[in-house]
Design a protein around this motif. Structure first.
Motif, PDB file in Angstrom:
ATOM      1  N   TYR A 168       0.839  -1.207   0.000  1.00 59.64           N
ATOM      2  CA  TYR A 168       0.000   0.000   0.000  1.00 59.64           C
ATOM      3  C   TYR A 168       0.874   1.259   0.000  1.00 59.64           C
ATOM      4  CZ  TYR A 168      -4.488  -2.405   0.808  1.00 59.64           C
ATOM      5  OH  TYR A 168      -5.627  -3.161   0.672  1.00 59.64           O
ATOM      6  N   LYS A 169       1.892   1.264   0.851  1.00 57.85           N
ATOM      7  CA  LYS A 169       2.713   2.468   0.997  1.00 57.85           C
ATOM      8  C   LYS A 169       3.480   2.785  -0.293  1.00 57.85           C
ATOM      9  CE  LYS A 169       2.038   3.544   5.365  1.00 57.85           C
ATOM     10  NZ  LYS A 169       1.575   4.794   5.886  1.00 57.85           N
ATOM     11  N   SER A 170       3.832   1.721  -1.069  1.00 54.70           N
ATOM     12  CA  SER A 170       4.599   1.957  -2.295  1.00 54.70           C
ATOM     13  C   SER A 170       3.774   2.712  -3.343  1.00 54.70           C
ATOM     14  CB  SER A 170       5.090   0.629  -2.874  1.00 54.70           C
ATOM     15  OG  SER A 170       3.975  -0.088  -3.375  1.00 54.70           O
ATOM     16  N   ARG A 171       2.466   2.799  -3.125  1.00 56.12           N
ATOM     17  CA  ARG A 171       1.610   3.478  -4.109  1.00 56.12           C
ATOM     18  C   ARG A 171       1.379   4.959  -3.779  1.00 56.12           C
ATOM     19  NH1 ARG A 171      -3.107  -0.515  -5.541  1.00 56.12           N
ATOM     20  NH2 ARG A 171      -1.916  -2.380  -5.994  1.00 56.12           N
ATOM     21  N   ILE A 172       1.947   5.402  -2.663  1.00 56.09           N
ATOM     22  CA  ILE A 172       1.726   6.794  -2.234  1.00 56.09           C
ATOM     23  C   ILE A 172       2.259   7.789  -3.272  1.00 56.09           C
ATOM     24  CG2 ILE A 172       2.770   8.452  -0.604  1.00 56.09           C
ATOM     25  CD1 ILE A 172       2.121   6.537   1.625  1.00 56.09           C
TER      26      ILE A 172
ATOM     27  N   ASP B 277      -4.888   8.327  -1.019  1.00 53.16           N
ATOM     28  CA  ASP B 277      -5.818   7.194  -0.878  1.00 53.16           C
ATOM     29  C   ASP B 277      -6.323   6.709  -2.240  1.00 53.16           C
ATOM     30  OD1 ASP B 277      -5.566   7.272   1.811  1.00 53.16           O
ATOM     31  OD2 ASP B 277      -7.594   7.964   2.247  1.00 53.16           O
ATOM     32  N   ALA B 278      -6.549   7.670  -3.147  1.00 54.07           N
ATOM     33  CA  ALA B 278      -7.069   7.311  -4.471  1.00 54.07           C
ATOM     34  C   ALA B 278      -6.166   6.271  -5.131  1.00 54.07           C
ATOM     35  CB  ALA B 278      -7.169   8.563  -5.343  1.00 54.07           C
ATOM     36  N   TYR B 279      -4.843   6.413  -4.941  1.00 55.21           N
ATOM     37  CA  TYR B 279      -3.891   5.491  -5.578  1.00 55.21           C
ATOM     38  C   TYR B 279      -3.563   4.291  -4.699  1.00 55.21           C
ATOM     39  CZ  TYR B 279      -3.549   8.997  -9.127  1.00 55.21           C
ATOM     40  OH  TYR B 279      -3.880   9.857 -10.133  1.00 55.21           O
ATOM     41  N   MET B 280      -3.395   4.557  -3.391  1.00 50.92           N
ATOM     42  CA  MET B 280      -3.030   3.451  -2.488  1.00 50.92           C
ATOM     43  C   MET B 280      -4.090   2.359  -2.519  1.00 50.92           C
ATOM     44  SD  MET B 280      -1.729   5.364   0.928  1.00 50.92           S
ATOM     45  CE  MET B 280      -1.338   3.963   1.959  1.00 50.92           C
ATOM     46  N   TYR B 281      -5.346   2.777  -2.506  1.00 54.37           N
ATOM     47  CA  TYR B 281      -6.445   1.806  -2.353  1.00 54.37           C
ATOM     48  C   TYR B 281      -7.275   1.656  -3.636  1.00 54.37           C
ATOM     49  CZ  TYR B 281      -5.019   2.604   2.407  1.00 54.37           C
ATOM     50  OH  TYR B 281      -4.257   2.724   3.537  1.00 54.37           O
ATOM     51  N   GLU B 282      -6.735   2.141  -4.756  1.00 53.53           N
ATOM     52  CA  GLU B 282      -7.473   2.101  -6.028  1.00 53.53           C
ATOM     53  C   GLU B 282      -8.894   2.600  -5.792  1.00 53.53           C
ATOM     54  OE1 GLU B 282      -7.022  -1.829  -7.680  1.00 53.53           O
ATOM     55  OE2 GLU B 282      -4.839  -1.689  -7.684  1.00 53.53           O
ATOM     56  N   ALA B 283      -8.972   3.760  -5.142  1.00 53.63           N
ATOM     57  CA  ALA B 283     -10.293   4.251  -4.702  1.00 53.63           C
ATOM     58  C   ALA B 283     -10.530   5.675  -5.200  1.00 53.63           C
ATOM     59  CB  ALA B 283     -10.356   4.197  -3.174  1.00 53.63           C
ATOM     60  N   ILE B 284     -10.320   5.876  -6.512  1.00 56.85           N
ATOM     61  CA  ILE B 284     -10.438   7.240  -7.040  1.00 56.85           C
ATOM     62  C   ILE B 284     -11.865   7.779  -6.864  1.00 56.85           C
ATOM     63  CG2 ILE B 284     -10.403   8.583  -9.196  1.00 56.85           C
ATOM     64  CD1 ILE B 284      -7.741   7.362  -9.782  1.00 56.85           C
ATOM     65  N   GLU B 285     -12.854   6.926  -7.117  1.00 58.96           N
ATOM     66  CA  GLU B 285     -14.237   7.414  -7.007  1.00 58.96           C
ATOM     67  C   GLU B 285     -14.570   7.820  -5.566  1.00 58.96           C
ATOM     68  OE1 GLU B 285     -16.003   8.476  -9.363  1.00 58.96           O
ATOM     69  OE2 GLU B 285     -14.561   7.678 -10.797  1.00 58.96           O
ATOM     70  N   ASP B 286     -14.069   7.055  -4.598  1.00 58.52           N
ATOM     71  CA  ASP B 286     -14.287   7.390  -3.178  1.00 58.52           C
ATOM     72  C   ASP B 286     -13.688   8.749  -2.847  1.00 58.52           C
ATOM     73  OD1 ASP B 286     -15.441   5.057  -2.486  1.00 58.52           O
ATOM     74  OD2 ASP B 286     -14.057   4.636  -0.806  1.00 58.52           O
TER      75      ASP B 286
END
Ligand SMILES: NC(=O)c1ccc[n+]([C@@H]2O[C@H](COP(=O)([O-])OP(=O)(O)OC[C@H]3O[C@@H](n4cnc5c(N)ncnc54)[C@H](OP(=O)(O)O)[C@@H]3O)[C@@H](O)[C@H]2O)c1
Length: 382
Positions: free
Chosen positions: A291-295, A323-332
């Protein structure tokens, strides 16, 4: 349901508590529009199934949550639960304000006593307010008058301040942000141990990172969860990390469907303290690293950049962007940006004055990142 003694108090709380800030809505763009029939069913089901702690706060659901919960706690339900709510410290501008909000909260929740009462979201700025307007003396007063049973605080800042606050008052409990990705964020595991050793009951918020550790979980993380050899959902994997710790007295989850309540209660009905092996603990560390590597921005949300002359909530926006990138949660993240940040305070209002960049301990190019964050969060093509 498993119940735990709550610090030095004489009560036992359910290990899973109900967070009252994510009720189902009738209009997904308006958190004030609680779907009352559905939310009532959810809450009554949770209480009937053994949850005995409801956590609320002044601003939840745009100030509608306390009123709604007050209405639902009829027909004996009030007596079955510990009611918890929080003083909106950031709104206090003079001494009498604490009492004004407190009395209004008693009315909203239709009760004479709060079992648990917290100073909400303590951090550098709000702790100054607490000192300036004698809020701790106000807590003493309402406690002596029997209007609150147990005083506590919730926390969003760095560890040294957390320790200072723990030591500053005879708190019964505290509420910290904790999950396996954020084990060294804000109070973190060190804060959990510190407060526990000082005799405070520690409650945890955002155990599933607001749902991001439970839903749409990336395939690499699912592979890691499989390696545990246990048949478990991502939500269970995340909850297990917290229930493994004996210091965690209560985990609050803002469940939004009956199925989530059922699943979480079923999982909480088993004992999980000290059940994780060293191999399993290493799986959490690996999942965290992924997760952290996606920050995108190395913002620790310390808040030193604030206040911004344009009133842009810098770290909140950079957090949503990450968060949009870490958790693949752009819509959120887009939903949060749309619903919680007013157009006049959005990232495109940054004037690149660089005041915040001079204060940032991480030396982040804030103006540049705000520009990118706005592009992503305001629904332009990514
Ligand atoms: N004091 C403070 O400053 C503060 C700050 C934050 C939170 N809190 C308190 O802490 C509470 C807990 O935080 P939180 O609401 O962020 O908790 P959380 O458990 O991290 O997130 C809740 C979300 O997780 C998802 N979820 C829950 N159980 C699930 C399951 N079994 N399977 C799949 N998804 C599941 C749902 O997301 P979907 O709806 O997307 O499915 C739900 O809305 C809050 O409600 C609030 O009372 C306090």
């Amino acid at each position: 349901m498993i119940y735990r003694p709550f610090g030095k108090t004489d009560v036992k709380v359910s290990r899973l508590g109900f967070g009252c800030m994510r009720f189902p809505l009738t209009d997904e763009n308006n958190p004030a529009k609680i779907d009352e029939p559905k939310a009532t069913e959810l809450l009554h089901y949770a209480i009937d199934s053994g949850i005995n702690l409801l956590d609320n706060a002044w601003p939840y659901h745009r100030e509608m949550s306390e009123k709604f919960v007050g209405k639902t706690l009829k027909d004996g339900y009030r007596e079955k639960v510990y009611v918890s709510t929080k003083l909106p410290v950031w709104l206090i501008k003079e001494k009498g304000n604490s009492r004004k909000y407190f009395n209004e909260q008693l009315k909203r929740l239709q009760t004479d006593t709060f079992d648990l009462y917290l100073l909400h979201a303590l951090g550098k700025t709000s702790w100054k307010i607490v000192k300036e307007f004698d809020v701790l003396a106000f807590l003493d007063e309402v406690k002596a008058a029997g209007k609150i049973r147990y005083p506590g605080f919730s926390f969003h800042d760095e560890l040294p301040l957390f320790k200072e606050i723990v030591d500053a008052y005879p708190w019964a409990f505290c509420l910290i942000h904790l999950n396996y990705v954020d084990d060294d964020f804000q109070a973190g595991i060190e804060g959990l141990e510190y407060a526990h050793n000082k005799g405070l009951a520690v409650m945890v918020m955002e155990p599933l990172r607001g749902g991001k550790l439970a839903n749409n979980v990336p395939s690499e993380i699912l592979e890691i969860i499989k390696e545990s050899g246990r048949k478990q959902t991502p939500a269970e994997f995340a909850l297990r990390f917290l229930y493994n710790r004996p210091e965690v007295r209560c985990v609050l989850s803002g469940m939004s469907t009956v199925e989530q309540v059922q699943q979480n209660i079923e999982f909480t009905s088993k004992e999980h303290v000290n059940t994780l092996s060293a191999k399993e603990l290493s799986l959490y560390a690996r999942a965290k690293e992924i997760y952290k590597s996606r920050i995108k921005v190395n913002c620790t949300q310390c808040g030193y950049c604030m206040p911004c002359s344009q009133k842009i909530p810098i770290s909140f926006i950079l957090g949503m962007y990450n968060d949009a990138y870490m958790y693949e949660a752009i819509e959120d993240s887009r939903w949060m940006y749309r619903v919680f940040v007013k157009p006049e305070n959005r990232a495109d209002k940054c004037t690149a004055c660089s005041e915040c960049e001079e204060k940032c301990p991480q030396k982040i190019s804030i103006a540049e990142h705000l520009k990118k964050a706005h592009k992503v969060l305001s629904e332009d093509k990514v």
